[in-house]
Structure formats: structure tokens, C-alpha cells
Write an enzyme that holds these catalytic residues in place. Sequence first.
Site, short mmCIF file in Angstrom:
data_model
loop_
_atom_site.label_atom_id
_atom_site.label_comp_id
_atom_site.label_asym_id
_atom_site.label_seq_id
_atom_site.Cartn_x
_atom_site.Cartn_y
_atom_site.Cartn_z
N LYS A 90 32.60 60.72 -8.64
CA LYS A 90 33.21 59.62 -9.39
C LYS A 90 32.07 58.77 -9.95
O LYS A 90 31.50 57.92 -9.26
CB LYS A 90 34.11 58.75 -8.52
CG LYS A 90 35.41 59.42 -8.07
CD LYS A 90 35.24 60.14 -6.76
CE LYS A 90 36.57 60.70 -6.26
NZ LYS A 90 36.40 61.48 -5.02
N HIS B 177 40.01 55.91 2.69
CA HIS B 177 39.54 56.90 1.72
C HIS B 177 38.05 56.72 1.45
O HIS B 177 37.47 57.46 0.63
CB HIS B 177 40.34 56.77 0.42
CG HIS B 177 40.20 57.94 -0.50
ND1 HIS B 177 39.47 57.89 -1.67
CD2 HIS B 177 40.69 59.20 -0.43
CE1 HIS B 177 39.53 59.06 -2.29
NE2 HIS B 177 40.26 59.88 -1.56
N HIS C 173 34.23 66.58 -7.45
CA HIS C 173 34.73 65.46 -6.64
C HIS C 173 33.96 64.18 -6.91
O HIS C 173 34.24 63.14 -6.32
CB HIS C 173 34.64 65.85 -5.16
CG HIS C 173 35.47 65.01 -4.24
ND1 HIS C 173 34.93 64.23 -3.24
CD2 HIS C 173 36.81 64.82 -4.16
CE1 HIS C 173 35.89 63.61 -2.59
NE2 HIS C 173 37.04 63.94 -3.14
N ASP D 19 20.57 51.00 10.63
CA ASP D 19 19.70 49.85 10.91
C ASP D 19 20.03 48.71 9.96
O ASP D 19 21.20 48.46 9.67
CB ASP D 19 18.23 50.28 10.87
CG ASP D 19 17.89 51.23 12.03
OD1 ASP D 19 18.63 51.23 13.03
OD2 ASP D 19 16.90 51.96 11.92
N LYS E 255 33.82 56.44 1.73
CA LYS E 255 32.71 57.29 2.13
C LYS E 255 31.45 56.46 2.09
O LYS E 255 30.64 56.55 1.16
CB LYS E 255 32.57 58.50 1.19
CG LYS E 255 33.87 59.30 0.94
CD LYS E 255 34.55 58.88 -0.32
CE LYS E 255 35.69 59.77 -0.74
NZ LYS E 255 36.73 60.02 0.21
N ASP F 272 26.49 53.25 -21.89
CA ASP F 272 25.34 52.98 -22.77
C ASP F 272 23.99 53.20 -22.10
O ASP F 272 22.97 52.65 -22.57
CB ASP F 272 25.42 51.55 -23.32
CG ASP F 272 26.62 51.32 -24.21
OD1 ASP F 272 27.10 52.31 -24.80
OD2 ASP F 272 27.08 50.16 -24.30
#
Length: 400
Positions: free
Chosen positions: A115, A285, A113, A292, A287, A120
Site C-alpha cells: 500500500k 489489521h 499486498h 528499544d 502491521k 509528485d
Amino acid sequence: MNKPWVEGNSVELLINGEGYYPRVFEAMAQAREEILLETFIIFDDKVGQQLQRVLIEAARRGVRVELAVDGYGTADLPDEFIAAMTEAGVRFHAFDPQPRVAGMRTNLFRRLHRKIVVIDGELAFIGGINYSADHLGDYGPMAKQDYAVEVRGPVVAQLHASSRQLMAPVLEPPSQVRPLTQPAGQISAVLVERDNTRHRSDIEACYLQAVRAARQRIVIANAYFFPGYRLLRELRNAARRGVEVTLILQGQPDMRWVRALSRLLYNYLLRDGVRIHEYCQRPLHGKVALVDDEWSTVGSSNLDPLSLSFNLEANLLIRDRAFNQHLYQHLTSLASDHCKAVTLERMIRGYWWRAPLIFIGFHLTRYFPRIAGWFPAHRQRLKSVQPEVQAQGDLHEGNT
């Protein structure tokens, strides 16, 4: 978590496909030596086709291109799409590909899952955005709200090492790129991962540590919210000690049963002062989270059983006041302009018939880590794919 915090980085927030795709495709187009790319989903649409073109062009000019996708999330990608890349020199790898049974995908649990893109060894991207047109506003009402970051500096070496380790069984010869370690900014950052071997609970542990240390505010924007009991308890305890705890969750869900599960937990949090907002403009979608005025995280991990107990996930933790404030202002605007506040009074209505479901949902969060151990585990493996496109469109896989 066994990686050290690294200073001297630049981290830029990228919002939705409009912010992400132009930057990541431009970086791929300028790659000189190597592109390491991990993603859950590639669709054969205008975004997937643009990704295909830029990777083919990179491979043809001699760049080493290693592309790892999830065997569940990218199961429907046409053979011709893959063949066009592999014929140009792109190395295409699928994580745990499994045959369908009665037309159904069977590799439901323990997905790739993450991404991540590393160019380089100098530039990296990490977040929750897949390669599909539903991350663009012109997709319509179901376009996703999501986030990623562009990263430069010494922490890129951690992302490069992580991707290289994941792909090690199929990297022949091994990557010879040495990441740059020169400072690129003033931000401290660290990569935190979740896998099914040495890092089973690292991401959850980082959330717990940050929430326990919170003194002023906590803001979490998460698509699929059904965390474990410990995190629920710490969020409630933070609100009890005077921390302003705000959750931004799905109000226009892409999967309605997910929101139904999340709502089973609302009463427990609301009665101790946690603020809950449901984002209603488009499916959430993202996350992301902040604590603080310094700690933030952006990545692929939801706060649900799949992400916390099964999937391979990756988040970047960030310590920087300016980044934290930028994310806070964005999420505050999101909550005030495009969300509906959820009140305890609203959730109490109809409580009598929902009480048994709330009881079950609450105890699932307490015992799910133990329940997860009942599910069969499998090796974290990548399989290189070299399709031979025939008239029937058959896909032949083999190790290369």
C-alpha cells in the site's frame, strides 16, 4: 536489504481511516504532475468512490495517474467503476489478474499486498490501509484497526523508484518526475521490500536483526501472526535475556482460522516470558513494531506465510526516538485499555487435545519456507485494464 538508510525525513503516524484518508485524498487533490498508487483492495463503497473522484479530478487537470491494484484483492470492482476512471485518463493496472474457476478466485498466492502512494516525487504514504469503508469507525464492530505513515524527505525517492520499477512494464512513457532530495526533518528511514526475485526475505531479515539487537523492549502489533521458526526463536531468546517482549494480536478476528493458527504458537512463547495481548475492540489489521527506544516499522507485511513467503510487501523502517515513543505510547494504551492478556495458565487448559495441533503448527513454522518452494511461481506482472462497459457488463482486458 540493499537500500541505504537516509537521513533528513519527516514521518507522521496516521491511525485508522480517520487519520489516513483525509491526508492522502488532500495530497492527491493537490498533485501537480504525478500520482503513483499501489493497493491491495479498492471497494465500491464511500471510501472507494471518494478515491475514484479525486483520481478522476487529478487526471482531468493533467496529472499522470498510475493505479496498480491486486487482481485477487480487487477482483470484485465493477467494470463501470473502472471505466469511469480510465475514460478520464487514469491508467488502471491489475497485478496477475486470473479468471475465476467455478466462481472461485484462483490467484490466491503471490499477491500485490503493498500500500504505497507517491505524489509528485515529494510526498509519500505507506502502511497497511486499503481503500474501503471497513477502515472507518462508523463501519461498526468489524471496523479495522490499522496504521500508515505520511513521509517527506529524501527517502521518498526510494518509494518512488520502487513503485516506478513495479509499474515499469506498463509505464509508457516512463515517469519523468525527479524526486526531491532536500531534507524535510531529522528522521532516518529506509524502504524495505519483499518480492519473489531479489528480495525474498528482506523484511523478515530486518525483523530478525532488530530483535537480536534488542536490549530493553520489543512491541509487535500484527494482524496475522504465524512467523517462521527463526523469528519465533529470537523472540523467545530476547525474553530469556530480559527484554520485555509484547505481542498485540487479534482477539476479535476477521478470519477465525487465523487466530486459531496463532494460538498454536502461544505456549512456546508464553513459557519463556513473552507477553501476549489479544486486541478485542475491533479486528486488528495493523502491521507495526518497535524495538528499544529508536527503531520502528510501519508497512503492509504481516508476520505470516503469505506475507513472508509469497506476497509483494513494503515496510518503512524508521530510526527516531520521538516517533518510537509516540508509537509505544499508543500501543501501550491499546494493550492496557482494549486487550485481554493471555496467560500460560489459560493456554495450558485443554492442552492435552491441542498438543498434536501445537506440534504440527510449530513444525509448519520451521519448514514452511521450504514448503513454499513447492508452490508454482509466476511472473510478477501488471496488466493494464481498459474496460468496455456493455449491457452485459463484460470486462475486456488488453495491454495498453
